[in-house]
Design an enzyme around this catalytic site. Sequence first.
Site, short mmCIF file in Angstrom:
data_model
loop_
_atom_site.label_atom_id
_atom_site.label_comp_id
_atom_site.label_asym_id
_atom_site.label_seq_id
_atom_site.Cartn_x
_atom_site.Cartn_y
_atom_site.Cartn_z
N ASP A 95 40.90 44.44 28.67
CA ASP A 95 40.92 43.38 29.67
C ASP A 95 39.74 43.69 30.62
OD1 ASP A 95 42.07 41.37 31.46
OD2 ASP A 95 42.66 43.08 32.70
N LEU A 96 39.32 42.71 31.42
CA LEU A 96 38.16 42.96 32.30
C LEU A 96 38.61 43.33 33.72
CD1 LEU A 96 35.07 42.93 32.73
CD2 LEU A 96 35.24 40.48 33.17
N ASP A 97 39.15 42.32 34.42
CA ASP A 97 39.53 42.56 35.82
C ASP A 97 40.68 43.56 35.90
OD1 ASP A 97 40.11 42.37 38.54
OD2 ASP A 97 41.32 40.58 38.28
N THR B 23 37.56 43.13 40.04
CA THR B 23 37.11 41.84 40.60
C THR B 23 38.23 41.17 41.40
OG1 THR B 23 37.48 41.03 38.36
CG2 THR B 23 35.21 41.18 39.07
N LYS C 283 47.03 38.17 39.21
CA LYS C 283 46.31 39.06 38.29
C LYS C 283 46.55 38.67 36.84
CE LYS C 283 45.50 42.91 41.30
NZ LYS C 283 45.77 44.30 41.67
N GLY C 284 45.47 38.48 36.11
CA GLY C 284 45.56 38.14 34.69
C GLY C 284 45.89 36.68 34.43
N ARG D 267 42.53 30.57 36.19
CA ARG D 267 42.08 30.00 37.47
C ARG D 267 42.97 28.84 37.92
NH1 ARG D 267 36.16 27.95 37.16
NH2 ARG D 267 36.00 30.02 36.23
N SER E 225 39.52 38.81 27.99
CA SER E 225 39.73 38.48 29.42
C SER E 225 40.03 37.01 29.61
CB SER E 225 38.46 38.85 30.19
OG SER E 225 38.47 38.29 31.48
N ALA E 226 40.84 36.70 30.64
CA ALA E 226 41.12 35.31 30.99
C ALA E 226 39.96 34.67 31.75
CB ALA E 226 42.36 35.26 31.88
N SER E 227 39.01 35.48 32.21
CA SER E 227 37.98 34.96 33.11
C SER E 227 36.91 34.15 32.38
CB SER E 227 37.30 36.11 33.85
OG SER E 227 36.25 35.60 34.63
N ASN F 273 34.16 33.76 33.84
CA ASN F 273 32.94 34.39 34.37
C ASN F 273 32.68 35.75 33.73
OD1 ASN F 273 32.23 32.46 36.61
ND2 ASN F 273 34.32 32.97 37.23
N LYS G 108 47.09 33.98 29.15
CA LYS G 108 48.09 35.04 29.12
C LYS G 108 49.29 34.58 29.96
CE LYS G 108 44.30 38.42 29.30
NZ LYS G 108 43.57 39.38 30.15
N GLU H 217 45.48 46.88 29.54
CA GLU H 217 45.77 45.77 30.48
C GLU H 217 46.30 46.29 31.81
OE1 GLU H 217 46.08 42.82 31.64
OE2 GLU H 217 45.21 41.61 30.08
N ASP H 218 45.92 45.60 32.90
CA ASP H 218 46.43 45.99 34.23
C ASP H 218 47.47 45.00 34.75
OD1 ASP H 218 44.43 43.92 34.63
OD2 ASP H 218 44.76 44.29 36.77
P1 B16 Z 1 37.97 33.06 36.46
P2 B16 Z 1 41.26 39.32 33.44
C1 B16 Z 1 41.50 37.32 35.19
O1 B16 Z 1 40.74 38.33 34.59
C2 B16 Z 1 41.86 37.71 36.62
O2 B16 Z 1 42.72 38.85 36.62
C3 B16 Z 1 42.58 36.56 37.28
O3 B16 Z 1 42.89 36.89 38.63
C4 B16 Z 1 41.67 35.32 37.24
O4 B16 Z 1 42.34 34.20 37.81
C5 B16 Z 1 41.31 35.01 35.77
O5 B16 Z 1 40.68 36.14 35.20
C6 B16 Z 1 40.38 33.81 35.65
O6 B16 Z 1 39.15 34.14 36.22
O7 B16 Z 1 38.33 32.25 37.65
O8 B16 Z 1 36.74 33.94 36.65
O9 B16 Z 1 37.86 32.23 35.19
O10 B16 Z 1 42.18 40.29 34.13
O11 B16 Z 1 41.95 38.52 32.35
O12 B16 Z 1 39.98 39.97 32.96
MG MG Z 2 43.23 42.17 34.38
#
Ligand code: B16
Ligand code: MG
Length: 214
Positions: A8-10, A16, A44-45, A48, A113-115, A117, A144, A168-169
Amino acid sequence: MIKGVIFDLDGVVVDTAKYHFLAWKRLAEEFNYEFTEKNNELLKGVSRVRSLEIILELAGINLTENEKSELAEKKNNWYVEYILKMDESEILPGVVDFINLCKGENMKVALGSASKNAELILKNLKLLLCFDVIVDGNKISAAKPDPEVFLKAASELNLKPENCVVFEDAEAGVEAARRGKFHVIGIGSPEILKAADYVIPGFKGRGIELFSEM
Ligand code: B16
Ligand code: MG
């Protein structure tokens, strides 16, 4: 036998969450809601859009889909301003050494990662080339705790879930890994990440002995 590792990233590679918090707090101030660090734990996780919905529920506010997308975009613009200033000094301790140890044992390495970015963050951390496969929020349709992100990563690595470990965190991320039939190691608090095989505080000083019972 473990042949692949999915990070996972964040909260695993970089923190982040603190920048998500600042941007969501700024947005919440616009509708006079005091968003706290405790509230931030719920995001977290989480994707958006779902994060925004959780904040609106906490604040007791109803909005149309259009209004929600405008707010999500506004928050993201502020968030991107923060992450553009990130550099390698923000990589969490020990994670790059751990990735290199896995590669030294011929394991494949993916980001899950869900992000949306994720690539921008990895570019700023100079970690883009570290991963054999990157699956992020732009490549999936179910957030997730749905296992899609990890199943896609395993499939792109040409590996079965039972031969991969997910790090995963977040509770939602541990659940996603479990639903996908992956091994899962939590990073953070054992009280929160109860469903993981084990929980460790971080990667510093850790090696692939972590996989010895998998
Ligand atoms: P974005 P992960 C997740 O990252 C974050 O933990 C979560 O807080 C955030 O809302 C999600 O990414 C979406 O991020 O707005 O940049 O698309 O833990 O899955 O790496
Ligand atoms: Mg995470």
